[in-house]
Design a protein around this motif. Structure first.
Motif, PDB file in Angstrom:
ATOM      1  N   VAL A   1       0.837  -1.204   0.000  1.00 27.00           N
ATOM      2  CA  VAL A   1       0.000   0.000   0.000  1.00 27.00           C
ATOM      3  C   VAL A   1       0.870   1.251   0.000  1.00 27.00           C
ATOM      4  O   VAL A   1       0.593   2.216  -0.723  1.00 27.00           O
ATOM      5  N   GLY A   2       1.928   1.262   0.782  1.00 24.75           N
ATOM      6  CA  GLY A   2       2.817   2.423   0.832  1.00 24.75           C
ATOM      7  C   GLY A   2       3.482   2.711  -0.498  1.00 24.75           C
ATOM      8  O   GLY A   2       3.510   3.858  -0.963  1.00 24.75           O
ATOM      9  N   ILE A   3       4.015   1.679  -1.123  1.00 23.41           N
ATOM     10  CA  ILE A   3       4.679   1.868  -2.411  1.00 23.41           C
ATOM     11  C   ILE A   3       3.668   2.254  -3.489  1.00 23.41           C
ATOM     12  O   ILE A   3       3.915   3.150  -4.295  1.00 23.41           O
ATOM     13  N   GLY A   4       2.513   1.599  -3.493  1.00 21.46           N
ATOM     14  CA  GLY A   4       1.477   1.951  -4.466  1.00 21.46           C
ATOM     15  C   GLY A   4       1.008   3.380  -4.317  1.00 21.46           C
ATOM     16  O   GLY A   4       0.827   4.099  -5.302  1.00 21.46           O
ATOM     17  N   THR A   5       0.827   3.819  -3.093  1.00 18.07           N
ATOM     18  CA  THR A   5       0.399   5.194  -2.841  1.00 18.07           C
ATOM     19  C   THR A   5       1.479   6.191  -3.243  1.00 18.07           C
ATOM     20  O   THR A   5       1.188   7.226  -3.844  1.00 18.07           O
ATOM     21  N   ALA A   6       2.722   5.891  -2.938  1.00 21.30           N
ATOM     22  CA  ALA A   6       3.822   6.792  -3.298  1.00 21.30           C
ATOM     23  C   ALA A   6       3.952   6.926  -4.814  1.00 21.30           C
ATOM     24  O   ALA A   6       4.096   8.039  -5.335  1.00 21.30           O
ATOM     25  N   VAL A   7       3.893   5.813  -5.513  1.00 19.38           N
ATOM     26  CA  VAL A   7       3.996   5.858  -6.975  1.00 19.38           C
ATOM     27  C   VAL A   7       2.825   6.623  -7.568  1.00 19.38           C
ATOM     28  O   VAL A   7       3.009   7.474  -8.448  1.00 19.38           O
ATOM     29  N   THR A   8       1.639   6.365  -7.094  1.00 16.99           N
ATOM     30  CA  THR A   8       0.461   7.065  -7.603  1.00 16.99           C
ATOM     31  C   THR A   8       0.540   8.558  -7.317  1.00 16.99           C
ATOM     32  O   THR A   8       0.219   9.382  -8.176  1.00 16.99           O
ATOM     33  N   THR A   9       0.973   8.929  -6.129  1.00 16.99           N
ATOM     34  CA  THR A   9       1.079  10.346  -5.767  1.00 16.99           C
ATOM     35  C   THR A   9       2.077  11.063  -6.667  1.00 16.99           C
ATOM     36  O   THR A   9       1.790  12.157  -7.169  1.00 16.99           O
ATOM     37  N   VAL A  10       3.220  10.460  -6.895  1.00 20.38           N
ATOM     38  CA  VAL A  10       4.230  11.089  -7.752  1.00 20.38           C
ATOM     39  C   VAL A  10       3.700  11.241  -9.174  1.00 20.38           C
ATOM     40  O   VAL A  10       3.856  12.301  -9.792  1.00 20.38           O
ATOM     41  N   LEU A  11       3.062  10.205  -9.689  1.00 26.88           N
ATOM     42  CA  LEU A  11       2.532  10.287 -11.049  1.00 26.88           C
ATOM     43  C   LEU A  11       1.422  11.324 -11.172  1.00 26.88           C
ATOM     44  O   LEU A  11       1.381  12.088 -12.134  1.00 26.88           O
ATOM     45  N   VAL A  12       0.528  11.368 -10.202  1.00 27.31           N
ATOM     46  CA  VAL A  12      -0.585  12.323 -10.265  1.00 27.31           C
ATOM     47  C   VAL A  12      -0.075  13.755 -10.150  1.00 27.31           C
ATOM     48  O   VAL A  12      -0.515  14.630 -10.886  1.00 27.31           O
ATOM     49  N   PHE A  13       0.862  14.010  -9.243  1.00 26.51           N
ATOM     50  CA  PHE A  13       1.415  15.361  -9.143  1.00 26.51           C
ATOM     51  C   PHE A  13       2.153  15.759 -10.410  1.00 26.51           C
ATOM     52  O   PHE A  13       2.096  16.906 -10.834  1.00 26.51           O
ATOM     53  N   GLY A  14       2.837  14.811 -11.020  1.00 29.61           N
ATOM     54  CA  GLY A  14       3.516  15.097 -12.284  1.00 29.61           C
ATOM     55  C   GLY A  14       2.546  15.443 -13.391  1.00 29.61           C
ATOM     56  O   GLY A  14       2.766  16.363 -14.170  1.00 29.61           O
ATOM     57  N   VAL A  15       1.449  14.726 -13.451  1.00 27.64           N
ATOM     58  CA  VAL A  15       0.433  14.991 -14.473  1.00 27.64           C
ATOM     59  C   VAL A  15      -0.256  16.317 -14.194  1.00 27.64           C
ATOM     60  O   VAL A  15      -0.514  17.104 -15.120  1.00 27.64           O
ATOM     61  N   TYR A  16      -0.562  16.601 -12.933  1.00 28.56           N
ATOM     62  CA  TYR A  16      -1.172  17.889 -12.596  1.00 28.56           C
ATOM     63  C   TYR A  16      -0.240  19.052 -12.913  1.00 28.56           C
ATOM     64  O   TYR A  16      -0.692  20.123 -13.301  1.00 28.56           O
ATOM     65  N   ALA A  17       1.061  18.843 -12.767  1.00 29.93           N
ATOM     66  CA  ALA A  17       2.021  19.903 -13.098  1.00 29.93           C
ATOM     67  C   ALA A  17       1.977  20.220 -14.587  1.00 29.93           C
ATOM     68  O   ALA A  17       2.248  21.354 -14.987  1.00 29.93           O
ATOM     69  N   LEU A  18       1.645  19.232 -15.390  1.00 30.76           N
ATOM     70  CA  LEU A  18       1.528  19.467 -16.832  1.00 30.76           C
ATOM     71  C   LEU A  18       0.178  20.055 -17.208  1.00 30.76           C
ATOM     72  O   LEU A  18      -0.046  20.406 -18.364  1.00 30.76           O
ATOM     73  N   GLY A  19      -0.734  20.135 -16.250  1.00 30.85           N
ATOM     74  CA  GLY A  19      -2.040  20.727 -16.503  1.00 30.85           C
ATOM     75  C   GLY A  19      -3.071  19.742 -17.022  1.00 30.85           C
ATOM     76  O   GLY A  19      -4.078  20.135 -17.582  1.00 30.85           O
ATOM     77  N   ILE A  20      -2.807  18.465 -16.843  1.00 28.15           N
ATOM     78  CA  ILE A  20      -3.735  17.429 -17.308  1.00 28.15           C
ATOM     79  C   ILE A  20      -4.366  16.775 -16.090  1.00 28.15           C
ATOM     80  O   ILE A  20      -3.675  16.432 -15.139  1.00 28.15           O
ATOM     81  N   GLU A  21      -5.677  16.592 -16.129  1.00 23.16           N
ATOM     82  CA  GLU A  21      -6.338  15.913 -15.027  1.00 23.16           C
ATOM     83  C   GLU A  21      -6.467  14.430 -15.369  1.00 23.16           C
ATOM     84  O   GLU A  21      -7.054  14.075 -16.384  1.00 23.16           O
ATOM     85  N   PRO A  22      -5.911  13.553 -14.525  1.00 23.43           N
ATOM     86  CA  PRO A  22      -5.979  12.118 -14.845  1.00 23.43           C
ATOM     87  C   PRO A  22      -7.387  11.571 -14.658  1.00 23.43           C
ATOM     88  O   PRO A  22      -8.118  12.017 -13.780  1.00 23.43           O
ATOM     89  N   PRO A  23      -7.772  10.613 -15.487  1.00 22.16           N
ATOM     90  CA  PRO A  23      -9.096  10.013 -15.308  1.00 22.16           C
ATOM     91  C   PRO A  23      -9.168   9.202 -14.019  1.00 22.16           C
ATOM     92  O   PRO A  23      -8.153   8.793 -13.462  1.00 22.16           O
ATOM     93  N   GLY A  24     -10.363   8.965 -13.552  1.00 25.49           N
ATOM     94  CA  GLY A  24     -10.562   8.238 -12.300  1.00 25.49           C
ATOM     95  C   GLY A  24     -10.013   6.831 -12.325  1.00 25.49           C
ATOM     96  O   GLY A  24      -9.587   6.301 -11.305  1.00 25.49           O
ATOM     97  N   ILE A  25      -9.988   6.205 -13.498  1.00 23.87           N
ATOM     98  CA  ILE A  25      -9.483   4.834 -13.582  1.00 23.87           C
ATOM     99  C   ILE A  25      -7.993   4.778 -13.261  1.00 23.87           C
ATOM    100  O   ILE A  25      -7.505   3.793 -12.721  1.00 23.87           O
ATOM    101  N   VAL A  26      -7.272   5.844 -13.562  1.00 30.47           N
ATOM    102  CA  VAL A  26      -5.846   5.886 -13.246  1.00 30.47           C
ATOM    103  C   VAL A  26      -5.647   5.895 -11.735  1.00 30.47           C
ATOM    104  O   VAL A  26      -4.791   5.182 -11.201  1.00 30.47           O
ATOM    105  N   LEU A  27      -6.438   6.695 -11.047  1.00 32.32           N
ATOM    106  CA  LEU A  27      -6.339   6.732  -9.591  1.00 32.32           C
ATOM    107  C   LEU A  27      -6.751   5.395  -8.979  1.00 32.32           C
ATOM    108  O   LEU A  27      -6.120   4.912  -8.034  1.00 32.32           O
ATOM    109  N   PHE A  28      -7.804   4.777  -9.519  1.00 33.07           N
ATOM    110  CA  PHE A  28      -8.230   3.474  -9.035  1.00 33.07           C
ATOM    111  C   PHE A  28      -7.133   2.431  -9.242  1.00 33.07           C
ATOM    112  O   PHE A  28      -6.822   1.650  -8.339  1.00 33.07           O
ATOM    113  N   ALA A  29      -6.528   2.445 -10.415  1.00 31.66           N
ATOM    114  CA  ALA A  29      -5.473   1.477 -10.706  1.00 31.66           C
ATOM    115  C   ALA A  29      -4.272   1.688  -9.790  1.00 31.66           C
ATOM    116  O   ALA A  29      -3.678   0.728  -9.297  1.00 31.66           O
TER     117      ALA A  29
END
Length: 78
Positions: free
Chosen positions: A8-36
């Motif tokens: 859970v810790g590693i999955g959350t860390a990877v997801t957080t880094v990816l989501v912040f990176g995508v938000y920095a580019l101005g793109i909102e990730p779809p909900g399925i990405v967060l679920f995955a």
């Protein structure tokens, strides 16, 4: 329980880094990405670690991920 915590810790860390990176580019990730990232990735990591030959492969991965971040924090803090 330790395997699940690391997964859970590693999955959350990877997801957080990816989501912040995508938000920095101005793109909102779809909900399925967060679920995955928050459900499927930790589940996959847990199952991989559970049926792997060595115990706590995820612990080794977690330590390998934390050490560079801790070193970077020490360098930037001073």
């Amino acid at each position: 329980m330790v395997r699940a915590s690391y997964a859970v810790g590693i999955g959350t860390a990877v997801t957080t880094v990816l989501v912040f990176g995508v938000y920095a580019l101005g793109i909102e990730p779809p909900g399925i990405v967060l679920f995955a990232g928050l459900v499927l990735l930790p589940t996959g990591l847990y199952l991989y670690d559970r049926y792997h030959e060595r115990d706590l492969v995820l612990a080794d991965l977690g330590h390998a991920m934390v050490r560079p971040v801790a070193l970077l924090y020490r360098v930037l803090r001073t």
